[in-house]
Design a protein around this motif. Structure first.
Motif, PDB file in Angstrom:
ATOM      1  N   VAL A   1       0.888  -1.099   0.069  1.00  0.00           N
ATOM      2  CA  VAL A   1      -0.038   0.051  -0.062  1.00  0.00           C
ATOM      3  C   VAL A   1       1.158   1.182   0.069  1.00  0.00           C
ATOM      4  CG1 VAL A   1      -1.719   1.259   1.270  1.00  0.00           C
ATOM      5  CG2 VAL A   1      -1.572  -1.210   1.118  1.00  0.00           C
ATOM      6  N   ALA A   2       1.810   1.118   0.667  1.00  0.00           N
ATOM      7  CA  ALA A   2       3.036   2.315   0.878  1.00  0.00           C
ATOM      8  C   ALA A   2       3.137   2.654  -0.321  1.00  0.00           C
ATOM      9  CB  ALA A   2       4.048   2.075   1.774  1.00  0.00           C
ATOM     10  N   GLU A   3       3.924   1.655  -1.249  1.00  0.00           N
ATOM     11  CA  GLU A   3       4.653   1.808  -2.586  1.00  0.00           C
ATOM     12  C   GLU A   3       3.534   2.374  -3.498  1.00  0.00           C
ATOM     13  OE1 GLU A   3       6.011  -1.902  -3.133  1.00  0.00           O
ATOM     14  OE2 GLU A   3       7.912  -1.403  -1.917  1.00  0.00           O
ATOM     15  N   SER A   4       2.175   2.096  -3.330  1.00  0.00           N
ATOM     16  CA  SER A   4       1.231   2.829  -4.337  1.00  0.00           C
ATOM     17  C   SER A   4       1.083   4.359  -4.017  1.00  0.00           C
ATOM     18  CB  SER A   4      -0.006   1.767  -4.262  1.00  0.00           C
ATOM     19  OG  SER A   4      -0.857   2.316  -2.825  1.00  0.00           O
ATOM     20  N   LEU A   5       1.482   4.731  -3.026  1.00  0.00           N
ATOM     21  CA  LEU A   5       1.318   5.948  -2.711  1.00  0.00           C
ATOM     22  C   LEU A   5       2.565   6.883  -2.905  1.00  0.00           C
ATOM     23  CD1 LEU A   5      -0.509   5.580   0.778  1.00  0.00           C
ATOM     24  CD2 LEU A   5      -1.506   6.194  -1.195  1.00  0.00           C
ATOM     25  N   GLY A   6       3.492   6.157  -3.561  1.00  0.00           N
ATOM     26  CA  GLY A   6       4.841   6.653  -3.783  1.00  0.00           C
ATOM     27  C   GLY A   6       5.870   6.746  -2.793  1.00  0.00           C
ATOM     28  N   LEU A   7       5.679   5.927  -1.636  1.00  0.00           N
ATOM     29  CA  LEU A   7       6.435   5.908  -0.544  1.00  0.00           C
ATOM     30  C   LEU A   7       7.575   4.734  -1.052  1.00  0.00           C
ATOM     31  CD1 LEU A   7       4.212   6.104   2.623  1.00  0.00           C
ATOM     32  CD2 LEU A   7       5.800   7.881   1.592  1.00  0.00           C
ATOM     33  N   GLN A   8       8.715   4.725  -0.233  1.00  0.00           N
ATOM     34  CA  GLN A   8       9.384   3.517  -0.230  1.00  0.00           C
ATOM     35  C   GLN A   8       9.535   2.685   0.948  1.00  0.00           C
ATOM     36  OE1 GLN A   8      13.741   4.562  -0.680  1.00  0.00           O
ATOM     37  NE2 GLN A   8      14.514   2.505  -1.070  1.00  0.00           N
ATOM     38  N   ALA A   9       9.541   1.228   0.737  1.00  0.00           N
ATOM     39  CA  ALA A   9       9.395   0.668   2.183  1.00  0.00           C
ATOM     40  C   ALA A   9      10.782  -0.009   2.125  1.00  0.00           C
ATOM     41  CB  ALA A   9       8.357  -0.577   1.864  1.00  0.00           C
TER      42      ALA A   9
END
Length: 266
Positions: free
Chosen positions: A82-90
């Motif tokens: 979900v984070a990566e779909s928001l442009g965040l790096q996990a």
């Protein structure tokens, strides 16, 4: 374990060229939809509506304790997706824990101990949030710390539409009460936690039925509880809103994003 948690918290189709005029009915429906979305956003954000909305900046690094490795890995993977779909790096290389999610049968006691033995100065608003964190009866509780200059520092501004602060979350603690989460499945708990840690909603009780946050207060149905369309649209709106905007401007931006996405809240 209480000492380590306290330390962690401290560090922490092509359109037609001719469009028919909408009927009165269309205007009423559209108006109700927008009003419902505004209520949805208001329910998830801080009661002080002038306050800016903090979110994660660039990267997240969750850590799950209190469940077995396989369950922890599934929750971490779902949050990362979900984070990566928001442009965040996990999980960037070498990242320290920024999200600590603790499953424990003594969550109430842990929360009370943290509020009593706080080791950091949080200001009055921070202390109030810590008290709410300790006293809530919710099966899942959370508290976050944010850096007011987390998105590239603070700058002077004279605009009524922007603020000098650009707040970013730098630490979040989530406690999951193992005795109170009931018979919900791991995927349901995983989606719920994704909404909590990425949306940083205000800790409350009256959640909209169109959000997974209402999961613990709603009647169990045949379909599993998962992130709703409104949840996903809210997150997308949050992570595309201006970081230097005032709270009301950020909220309006989220509502606009949700409206344009075609989602509807009731």
């Amino acid at each position: 374990m209480l000492k380590s948690l306290a330390i962690t918290l401290a560090l922490l189709g092509a359109p037609s060229s001719i469009t028919a005029a909408p009927s009165d009915g269309d205007l009423v429906v559209e108006g109700r939809k927008r009003e419902a979305l505004q209520e949805f956003v208001q329910a998830l954000t801080d009661a002080d509506r002038t306050r800016q909305l903090a979110r994660w900046n660039r990267a997240i690094c969750p850590s799950i304790v209190g469940v077995d490795e396989g369950q922890a890995a599934l929750i971490e993977q779902n949050i990362a997706r979900v984070a990566e779909s928001l442009g965040l790096q996990a999980y960037p290389q070498g990242c320290p824990t920024t999200m600590l999610i603790v499953f424990d049968n003594e969550a109430q006691a842990i929360g009370a101990a943290l509020a009593k033995n706080q080791t950091v100065f949080l200001g009055q608003q921070g202390r109030d949030r810590l008290i709410d964190f300790a006293e809530t009866k919710n099966p899942v509780r959370w508290i976050s710390l944010s850096d007011p200059c987390g998105f590239g520092g603070c700058t002077l501004t004279g605009s009524r539409l922007s603020k000098s602060e650009r707040p970013a979350i730098n630490m979040m603690l989530v406690l999951v009460d193992g005795q109170e989460i009931g018979a919900f499945g791991l995927y349901e708990i995983s989606d719920y936690l994704s909404m909590v840690v990425l949306g940083n909603p205000v800790l409350g009780e009256a959640w909209p039925n169109t959000s997974i946050l209402s999961m613990f207060s709603r009647k169990r149905e045949d379909q599993p509880f998962l992130l709703t369309d409104n949840d996903r649209a809210y997150l997308a709106g949050l992570y595309t809103s201006r970081t230097d905007a005032t709270g009301p401007i950020q909220r309006r931006s989220i509502v606009e994003k949700m409206t344009n996405s075609g989602e509807q809240s009731e």
